[in-house]
Motif scaffolding. Structure first.
Motif, short mmCIF file in Angstrom:
data_model
loop_
_atom_site.label_atom_id
_atom_site.label_comp_id
_atom_site.label_asym_id
_atom_site.label_seq_id
_atom_site.Cartn_x
_atom_site.Cartn_y
_atom_site.Cartn_z
N ASP A 83 0.74 -1.24 -0.06
CA ASP A 83 -0.06 -0.04 -0.03
C ASP A 83 0.95 1.16 0.09
O ASP A 83 0.71 2.29 -0.81
N LEU A 84 1.89 1.28 0.87
CA LEU A 84 2.70 2.35 1.08
C LEU A 84 3.48 2.78 -0.32
O LEU A 84 3.64 4.09 -0.87
N PHE A 85 3.93 1.67 -0.95
CA PHE A 85 4.83 2.04 -2.18
C PHE A 85 3.67 2.39 -3.37
O PHE A 85 4.16 3.31 -3.99
N LEU B 105 2.34 6.86 -6.65
CA LEU B 105 1.29 7.97 -7.44
C LEU B 105 1.60 9.19 -7.19
O LEU B 105 1.43 9.90 -8.23
N TRP B 106 2.18 9.61 -6.09
CA TRP B 106 2.60 10.97 -5.72
C TRP B 106 3.83 11.26 -6.95
O TRP B 106 3.92 12.38 -7.54
N ILE C 184 4.50 9.80 -9.66
CA ILE C 184 3.97 10.03 -11.19
C ILE C 184 3.46 11.36 -11.27
O ILE C 184 3.93 12.21 -12.42
N LYS C 185 2.51 11.82 -10.24
CA LYS C 185 1.65 12.99 -10.59
C LYS C 185 2.84 14.33 -10.33
O LYS C 185 2.72 15.12 -11.12
N HIS C 186 3.74 14.15 -9.34
CA HIS C 186 4.05 15.50 -9.21
C HIS C 186 5.78 15.44 -9.46
O HIS C 186 6.51 16.62 -9.45
N GLN C 187 6.50 14.41 -9.87
CA GLN C 187 7.84 14.57 -10.54
C GLN C 187 7.95 13.77 -11.88
O GLN C 187 8.52 14.53 -12.80
N ILE C 188 7.33 12.64 -12.06
CA ILE C 188 7.56 11.95 -13.36
C ILE C 188 6.92 12.91 -14.68
O ILE C 188 7.67 13.07 -15.50
N ARG D 167 -3.93 4.56 -13.66
CA ARG D 167 -3.10 5.72 -12.94
C ARG D 167 -1.29 5.58 -13.24
O ARG D 167 -0.72 6.49 -12.88
N ILE D 168 -1.29 4.19 -13.46
CA ILE D 168 0.32 4.04 -13.40
C ILE D 168 1.06 4.01 -14.91
O ILE D 168 0.45 3.44 -15.73
N LEU D 169 1.79 5.19 -15.01
CA LEU D 169 2.22 5.42 -16.21
C LEU D 169 3.35 4.46 -16.54
O LEU D 169 4.16 3.85 -15.78
#
Ligand code: TYD
Length: 209
Positions: A70-72, A77-78, A80-84, A126-128
């Protein structure tokens, strides 16, 4: 997206960070904008909790594995959205040290579970997906010898555990090759040399074009 997304996977001691640094240098010399990232990110509460668990757990049972799973996902997701995605949008080559193949290999107890986790990731919109995966499949014995020189070890870093993780890694990568043809997989099973770094950098330049 204008940029390209390259993921590096392999057990601890397989040489991911050295490889990423060597490739980043070559890509930069060729004029490509590159960004190096890693997971766990070290930037979210989830990733800090992951680190705490990895440092303090003495054994990984089903409960701990489930928590880590769960933590990974939260941390990823963070990322992907905020950095990648932002880095790709502005045309960078993103070199990512560990992604969901690590979760498949580390958060499973057998290859059945490995492949289930992989399927969940492949089904999650959601997973790029990366453009390419570099899989450093170094023999475990060599990787362990390298780890012996490092001071801080985490719960996964014993030879028996890494051997099992390596088997699950290989199973996940095989399945990925069968089910996600758009991801270019490049596997290296020996100790890397400068000529491997040149080849990998060329491969990535080929993808950028
Ligand atoms: P690593 O990235 O190798 O960093 P270092 O050894 O330099 O501290 O370590 C991260 C640890 O997290 C490693 O033991 C593998 C583990 N891990 C997972 O269990 N699942 C995952 O999805 C990821 C990305 C890492």
């Amino acid at each position: 997206m204008p940029g390209k997304f390259i993921v590096f996977e392999g057990i601890d001691g397989s040489g991911k960070s050295t490889t990423i640094a060597a490739i980043a240098e070559r890509l930069a010399a060729a004029g490509a904008k590159t960004i190096q990232l890693r997971e766990p990110t070290e930037k979210t509460d989830a990733s800090r909790e992951i680190r705490r668990i990895l440092r303090t757990a003495t054994k990984i049972d089903a409960k701990v594995s489930g928590d880590l799973l769960d933590l990974f996902l939260i941390d990823r997701l963070w990322d992907i959205k905020h950095q990648i995605e932002p880095a790709l949008s502005s045309g960078n080559v993103v070199l990512l040290d560990r992604y969901f193949i690590s979760t498949c290999a580390y958060q499973s107890a057998d290859t059945g579970e490995t492949l289930n986790i992989l399927q969940k990731y492949l089904d999650d919109t959601r997973i790029l997906r990366p453009d390419a995966l570099v899989f450093l499949n170094l023999p475990t014995k060599i990787a362990v010898r390298r780890l012996a020189d490092r001071s801080a070890r985490d719960v996964f870093e014993t030879e028996t555990r890494l051997e099992a993780i390596a088997t699950r890694y290989a199973a996940a990568v095989r399945r990925l090759q069968e089910s996600a043809h758009e991801i270019k997989v490049h596997e290296i099973s020996h100790e890397l040399t400068n000529s491997d770094f040149d080849t990998l950098a060329e491969m990535i330049r080929g993808i950028i074009k």
